[in-house]
Design an enzyme around this catalytic site. Structure first.
Site, PDB file in Angstrom:
ATOM      1  N   SER A 116       0.830  -1.211   0.000  1.00 45.97           N
ATOM      2  CA  SER A 116       0.000   0.000   0.000  1.00 45.97           C
ATOM      3  C   SER A 116       0.863   1.259   0.000  1.00 45.97           C
ATOM      4  O   SER A 116       0.380   2.327  -0.348  1.00 45.97           O
ATOM      5  CB  SER A 116      -0.868   0.055   1.250  1.00 45.97           C
ATOM      6  OG  SER A 116      -1.711  -1.035   1.295  1.00 45.97           O
ATOM      7  N   GLU A 149      -1.666   1.360  -9.520  1.00 42.33           N
ATOM      8  CA  GLU A 149      -0.514   2.265  -9.614  1.00 42.33           C
ATOM      9  C   GLU A 149       0.753   1.436  -9.823  1.00 42.33           C
ATOM     10  O   GLU A 149       1.029   0.517  -9.057  1.00 42.33           O
ATOM     11  CB  GLU A 149      -0.402   3.096  -8.340  1.00 42.33           C
ATOM     12  CG  GLU A 149      -1.573   4.063  -8.204  1.00 42.33           C
ATOM     13  CD  GLU A 149      -1.663   4.704  -6.829  1.00 42.33           C
ATOM     14  OE1 GLU A 149      -1.625   5.938  -6.768  1.00 42.33           O
ATOM     15  OE2 GLU A 149      -1.767   3.974  -5.825  1.00 42.33           O
ATOM     16  N   ASN A 188      -3.285   7.514  -2.629  1.00 42.48           N
ATOM     17  CA  ASN A 188      -3.412   7.734  -1.188  1.00 42.48           C
ATOM     18  C   ASN A 188      -3.004   9.144  -0.781  1.00 42.48           C
ATOM     19  O   ASN A 188      -3.506   9.674   0.206  1.00 42.48           O
ATOM     20  CB  ASN A 188      -2.622   6.682  -0.404  1.00 42.48           C
ATOM     21  CG  ASN A 188      -3.483   5.456  -0.141  1.00 42.48           C
ATOM     22  OD1 ASN A 188      -4.700   5.581   0.058  1.00 42.48           O
ATOM     23  ND2 ASN A 188      -2.892   4.282  -0.172  1.00 42.48           N
TER      24      ASN A 188
HETATM   25  N1  LIG Z   1      -6.734  -4.507   2.036  1.00 40.10           N
HETATM   26  C1  LIG Z   1      -6.620  -3.421   1.276  1.00 40.10           C
HETATM   27  O1  LIG Z   1      -7.519  -2.585   1.187  1.00 40.10           O
HETATM   28  C2  LIG Z   1      -5.356  -3.197   0.471  1.00 40.10           C
HETATM   29  C3  LIG Z   1      -5.411  -2.357  -0.649  1.00 40.10           C
HETATM   30  C4  LIG Z   1      -4.266  -2.192  -1.436  1.00 40.10           C
HETATM   31  C5  LIG Z   1      -3.087  -2.824  -1.081  1.00 40.10           C
HETATM   32  N2  LIG Z   1      -3.053  -3.630   0.043  1.00 40.10           N
HETATM   33  C6  LIG Z   1      -1.783  -4.295   0.362  1.00 40.10           C
HETATM   34  O2  LIG Z   1      -1.836  -5.636  -0.137  1.00 40.10           O
HETATM   35  C7  LIG Z   1      -1.082  -6.486   0.714  1.00 40.10           C
HETATM   36  C8  LIG Z   1      -1.992  -7.583   1.241  1.00 40.10           C
HETATM   37  O3  LIG Z   1      -3.049  -6.976   1.943  1.00 40.10           O
HETATM   38  P1  LIG Z   1      -4.392  -7.780   2.314  1.00 40.10           P
HETATM   39  O4  LIG Z   1      -5.359  -6.753   2.784  1.00 40.10           O
HETATM   40  O5  LIG Z   1      -4.744  -8.689   1.198  1.00 40.10           O
HETATM   41  O6  LIG Z   1      -3.872  -8.637   3.562  1.00 40.10           O
HETATM   42  P2  LIG Z   1      -4.557  -9.924   4.201  1.00 40.10           P
HETATM   43  O7  LIG Z   1      -4.087  -9.984   5.601  1.00 40.10           O
HETATM   44  O8  LIG Z   1      -6.020  -9.970   3.902  1.00 40.10           O
HETATM   45  O9  LIG Z   1      -3.863 -11.119   3.372  1.00 40.10           O
HETATM   46  C9  LIG Z   1      -2.523 -11.487   3.538  1.00 40.10           C
HETATM   47  C10 LIG Z   1      -2.446 -12.999   3.342  1.00 40.10           C
HETATM   48  O10 LIG Z   1      -1.065 -13.396   3.364  1.00 40.10           O
HETATM   49  C11 LIG Z   1      -1.027 -14.683   3.964  1.00 40.10           C
HETATM   50  N3  LIG Z   1       0.343 -14.987   4.389  1.00 40.10           N
HETATM   51  C12 LIG Z   1       1.001 -14.531   5.461  1.00 40.10           C
HETATM   52  N4  LIG Z   1       2.232 -15.074   5.498  1.00 40.10           N
HETATM   53  C13 LIG Z   1       2.354 -15.886   4.430  1.00 40.10           C
HETATM   54  C14 LIG Z   1       3.393 -16.719   3.911  1.00 40.10           C
HETATM   55  N5  LIG Z   1       4.570 -16.842   4.513  1.00 40.10           N
HETATM   56  N6  LIG Z   1       3.157 -17.408   2.768  1.00 40.10           N
HETATM   57  C15 LIG Z   1       1.963 -17.325   2.122  1.00 40.10           C
HETATM   58  N7  LIG Z   1       0.940 -16.538   2.573  1.00 40.10           N
HETATM   59  C16 LIG Z   1       1.129 -15.840   3.714  1.00 40.10           C
HETATM   60  C17 LIG Z   1      -2.012 -14.560   5.126  1.00 40.10           C
HETATM   61  O11 LIG Z   1      -2.391 -15.829   5.623  1.00 40.10           O
HETATM   62  C18 LIG Z   1      -3.151 -13.779   4.486  1.00 40.10           C
HETATM   63  O12 LIG Z   1      -4.144 -14.630   3.932  1.00 40.10           O
HETATM   64  C19 LIG Z   1      -0.493  -5.599   1.808  1.00 40.10           C
HETATM   65  O13 LIG Z   1       0.784  -5.194   1.424  1.00 40.10           O
HETATM   66  C20 LIG Z   1      -1.457  -4.418   1.835  1.00 40.10           C
HETATM   67  O14 LIG Z   1      -0.863  -3.245   2.335  1.00 40.10           O
HETATM   68  C21 LIG Z   1      -4.174  -3.849   0.801  1.00 40.10           C
END
Ligand SMILES: NC(=O)c1ccc[n+]([C@@H]2O[C@H](COP(=O)([O-])OP(=O)(O)OC[C@H]3O[C@@H](n4cnc5c(N)ncnc54)[C@H](O)[C@@H]3O)[C@@H](O)[C@H]2O)c1
Length: 311
Positions: A116, A149, A188
């Site tokens: 993010s 982006e 953002n």
């Molecule tokens: N949620 C949002 O609105 C959003 C928007 C844009 C970007 N992001 C970014 O995207 C990324 C993911 O965010 P998210 O909201 O999907 O998080 P999330 O917590 O929903 O998902 C992360 C996943 O990674 C898995 N994980 C953790 N360790 C792992 C490993 N060693 N091997 C495989 N899987 C593993 C977890 O079990 C989980 O299912 C982050 O960097 C976040 O900042 C999030």
């Protein structure tokens, strides 16, 4: 476009949505998470979403067949052309994962992160091939928000940025290319600049929360699906916007710390929709109504985009 196989690391909020988009665009997807249970949950969410989009059963099963689930990162990236990392937002963790990826993936495999706001330069620190590390920042929910982006780190090659832009376009999304990285990327920064001013208006007692939201929804917000700030200024007349800037810029919030108003609400345990209270009271009816309205509006906008693209 050479990319045929994609590794999606993390099947959470963002990962499963991106896996769905890639499979819909006919790529083979290796989807990785830490347990079978989380992967099954992700597959069910994808199926539910495909059904909501009224895909035919045949189409839905063809899409699902292109997604393979694994619990090992090595297995997930063994023979892919592009990896999109959607793991928890923690710099040290991402650095460790990218170091591993750099060791196991051939040098021409693109290593993209959906961070993010972390720096791609910092994520690629100490790896042998930082030129193939790039941000591809999808917005949530990735199935409904077109923006992605694309942000290079200091050492990212132009070729990797070009290919990532192409990949995002082929997913049916709208890539926005940044020349160089900055905190918060573009979206953002704009979103938080707006929130800072909205909070300031309320803190100064100029207007209440509901009135600020209404002003945005029924005014400036009505133009936003069509015109960004520069196009809006051009259409309104730059002389007028320039004149307004002379007296309004000095009066706008220039706060360099988080808002005290929001801090107090958060410290009271009120986190918005997810806790039932924030700036608004989130009754179950209000939650259902607003989530439905937002989803329907986003789908309408996507339909309009499609029609505009075809015309
Ligand atoms: N949620 C949002 O609105 C959003 C928007 C844009 C970007 N992001 C970014 O995207 C990324 C993911 O965010 P998210 O909201 O999907 O998080 P999330 O917590 O929903 O998902 C992360 C996943 O990674 C898995 N994980 C953790 N360790 C792992 C490993 N060693 N091997 C495989 N899987 C593993 C977890 O079990 C989980 O299912 C982050 O960097 C976040 O900042 C999030």
């Amino acid at each position: 476009m050479k990319i045929k196989n994609v590794g999606v690391l993390g099947a959470g909020t963002m990962g499963h949505g991106i896996a769905e988009l890639a499979a819909l665009a006919s790529w083979n997807v290796m989807l990785c998470d830490i347990s079978e249970e989380l992967l099954t949950k992700a597959l069910n969410a994808i199926k539910e979403n495909l059904n909501a989009m009224e895909r035919s059963r045949d189409n839905c099963s063809a899409v699902m067949e292109r997604i393979r689930c694994v619990t090992s990162i090595h297995e997930a990236v063994k023979s892919v052309d592009l990896v999109i990392e959607c793991l928890p937002e923690n710099l040290e963790f991402k650095q460790k994962v990218f170091k591993e990826l750099d060791e196991v993936c051939a040098p021409d495999v693109i290593l993209a992160t959906n961070t993010s706001g972390l720096s791609p330069t910092a994520i690629a620190k100490d790896i042998k091939h930082p030129e193939r590390v790039v941000v591809a920042h999808f917005w949530n929910p990735p199935q409904l928000i077109p923006l992605v982006e694309v942000v290079p780190g200091e050492k990212t090659s132009k070729e990797v940025v070009d290919k990532t832009m192409e990949w995002v376009k082929a997913l049916g999304k709208q890539p926005v290319r940044m020349n160089k990285e900055c905190l918060g990327f573009i979206g953002n920064r704009l979103q938080l600049a707006l929130l800072r001013e909205a909070l300031y208006i309320v803190e100064q007692g100029y207007a209440d929360v509901e009135e600020v939201d209404k002003s945005m929804i029924y005014g400036h917000g009505r133009r936003l699906p069509v015109t960004g700030p520069f196009c809006s200024a051009d259409m309104g007349g730059l002389d007028i916007f320039h004149t307004i800037s002379t007296y309004l810029f000095p009066d706008l919030s220039s706060a360099s710390e988080p808002s005290k108003l929001m801090q107090k609400i958060v410290e009271e345990g009120n986190l918005g929709l997810k806790s039932g209270k924030g700036f608004y009271e989130w009754t179950p009816e209000m939650k259902e109504k607003m989530v439905k309205r937002r989803t329907e509006t986003l789908i309408d906008l996507l339909e309009k985009d499609k029609k505009t693209d075809q015309s």
